[in-house]
Scaffold this active site. Structure first.
Site, PDB file in Angstrom:
ATOM      1  N   HIS A 105       0.859  -1.185   0.000  1.00  0.00           N
ATOM      2  CA  HIS A 105       0.000   0.000   0.000  1.00  0.00           C
ATOM      3  C   HIS A 105       0.897   1.238   0.000  1.00  0.00           C
ATOM      4  O   HIS A 105       1.763   1.404   0.860  1.00  0.00           O
ATOM      5  CB  HIS A 105      -0.918  -0.011   1.224  1.00  0.00           C
ATOM      6  CG  HIS A 105      -1.904   1.112   1.254  1.00  0.00           C
ATOM      7  ND1 HIS A 105      -3.096   1.077   0.561  1.00  0.00           N
ATOM      8  CD2 HIS A 105      -1.875   2.310   1.877  1.00  0.00           C
ATOM      9  CE1 HIS A 105      -3.753   2.212   0.765  1.00  0.00           C
ATOM     10  NE2 HIS A 105      -3.035   2.983   1.559  1.00  0.00           N
ATOM     11  N   HIS A 154      -2.596   4.789  -3.234  1.00  0.00           N
ATOM     12  CA  HIS A 154      -3.656   5.604  -2.640  1.00  0.00           C
ATOM     13  C   HIS A 154      -3.269   7.067  -2.792  1.00  0.00           C
ATOM     14  O   HIS A 154      -2.363   7.546  -2.112  1.00  0.00           O
ATOM     15  CB  HIS A 154      -3.780   5.188  -1.165  1.00  0.00           C
ATOM     16  CG  HIS A 154      -4.750   6.000  -0.373  1.00  0.00           C
ATOM     17  ND1 HIS A 154      -4.770   5.979   1.003  1.00  0.00           N
ATOM     18  CD2 HIS A 154      -5.749   6.862  -0.738  1.00  0.00           C
ATOM     19  CE1 HIS A 154      -5.730   6.774   1.445  1.00  0.00           C
ATOM     20  NE2 HIS A 154      -6.327   7.330   0.414  1.00  0.00           N
ATOM     21  N   GLY A 160      -5.391   2.792  11.233  1.00  0.00           N
ATOM     22  CA  GLY A 160      -5.597   2.289  12.597  1.00  0.00           C
ATOM     23  C   GLY A 160      -5.977   0.821  12.685  1.00  0.00           C
ATOM     24  O   GLY A 160      -6.545   0.389  13.697  1.00  0.00           O
TER      25      GLY A 160
HETATM   26  C1  DX5 Z   1      -3.343   7.553   6.143  1.00  0.00           C
HETATM   27  C2  DX5 Z   1      -2.868   6.549   5.112  1.00  0.00           C
HETATM   28  C3  DX5 Z   1      -2.758   5.173   5.637  1.00  0.00           C
HETATM   29  C4  DX5 Z   1      -1.711   5.016   6.707  1.00  0.00           C
HETATM   30  C5  DX5 Z   1      -2.130   3.878   7.599  1.00  0.00           C
HETATM   31  O1  DX5 Z   1      -3.568   8.761   5.527  1.00  0.00           O
HETATM   32  O2  DX5 Z   1      -3.765   6.495   4.025  1.00  0.00           O
HETATM   33  O3  DX5 Z   1      -2.538   4.228   4.599  1.00  0.00           O
HETATM   34  O4  DX5 Z   1      -0.438   4.774   6.196  1.00  0.00           O
HETATM   35  O5  DX5 Z   1      -1.278   3.848   8.669  1.00  0.00           O
HETATM   36  P1  DX5 Z   1      -1.680   3.224  10.067  1.00  0.00           P
HETATM   37  O6  DX5 Z   1      -1.967   1.769   9.817  1.00  0.00           O
HETATM   38  O7  DX5 Z   1      -0.483   3.482  10.888  1.00  0.00           O
HETATM   39  O8  DX5 Z   1      -2.921   3.942  10.542  1.00  0.00           O
HETATM   40 ZN    ZN Z   2      -3.576   4.795   2.541  1.00  0.00          ZN
END
Ligand code: DX5
Ligand code: ZN
Length: 218
Positions: free
Chosen positions: A33, A66, A177
């Site tokens: 990702h 993303h 999260g």
């Molecule tokens: C947040 C990102 C997520 C992030 C998730 O804006 O889109 O993909 O990296 O990270 P964690 O799992 O630490 O919440």
């Molecule tokens: Zn993301």
């Protein structure tokens, strides 16, 4: 369908990016990702094309990109050239979402649409058949390591109902999260793909953490 785990590179050690990519290659994870942030749509800047190029040269699993950027249409061809398999744009920045989705598909990528925590699932009612993946943001986009917003459980159910009612093939991805505490319930409610950044990379043994997440969800 098997449930998928997508570690978020945002939480990797950028001084050891190749090492961390190789760790994911070796792990039970399914996708990489990749969070692209522009400092305009979200209050943070992550990384851009040169870093993605490096990731692509080390990664041997699909790249799930993303985009947390305004004007994503400008970069569709660029991300196709950088080997993105899924390209996800935010609903909140697309005035012509149908056109954007078609353009992503015309460039041989799967089209994803992300929804911020405040955006209801119902906005996808007229477009869900055209979408390959819906990314439900379970934190406000912009940063890793934030607390999971529990309303996402309900949104996941609503999205699953919408997808089934329209016979859409869209995958449900949850981003933000995600931990071993919410993974099982997310899958029960209809999620197909779990993104996990901090939970994987800040753990003592990322390989084992990925493998545990995979076994909880499958
Ligand atoms: C947040 C990102 C997520 C992030 C998730 O804006 O889109 O993909 O990296 O990270 P964690 O799992 O630490 O919440
Ligand atoms: Zn993301």
């Amino acid at each position: 369908m098997k449930k998928l785990i997508a570690p978020s590179i945002l939480a990797a050690d950028f001084g050891n990016l190749e090492r961390d990519c190789k760790m994911i290659n070796k792990s039970d994870a399914d996708w990489f990702h990749i969070d692209i942030m522009d400092g305009v749509f979200v209050p943070n800047i992550s990384f851009g094309m040169p870093v993605l190029k490096s990731i692509n040269s080390s990664a041997n699993k699909p790249l799930d990109v993303h985009l947390m950027i305004v004007n994503p249409d400008r970069y569709i061809k660029t991300f196709a050239a950088l080997n993105a398999k899924y390209l996800t744009v935010h609903f909140e920045v697309c005035n012509h979402l149908h056109r954007t989705i078609q353009e992503i598909k015309n460039n041989n990528m799967k089209a994803g649409v992300a929804l911020n925590p405040h955006t209801p699932v119902s906005v996808l009612d007229s477009i869900i058949e055209d979408i390959d993946l819906v990314c439900l943001m379970s934190v406000n986009p912009g940063f890793g390591g934030q607390k999971f917003i529990t309303n996402t459980f309900k949104k996941t159910q609503e999205l699953k109902q919408l997808i089934d009612s329209k016979e859409s093939k869209a995958l449900i991805e949850i981003d933000g999260g995600v931990t071993d505490k919410n993974a099982e319930k997310l899958i029960e409610n209809g999620a197909d793909v779990l993104v996990a950044g901090s939970f994987v990379f800040k753990s003592n043994n990322p390989l084992e953490t990925i493998s545990n997440l995979k076994s909880i969800t499958n």
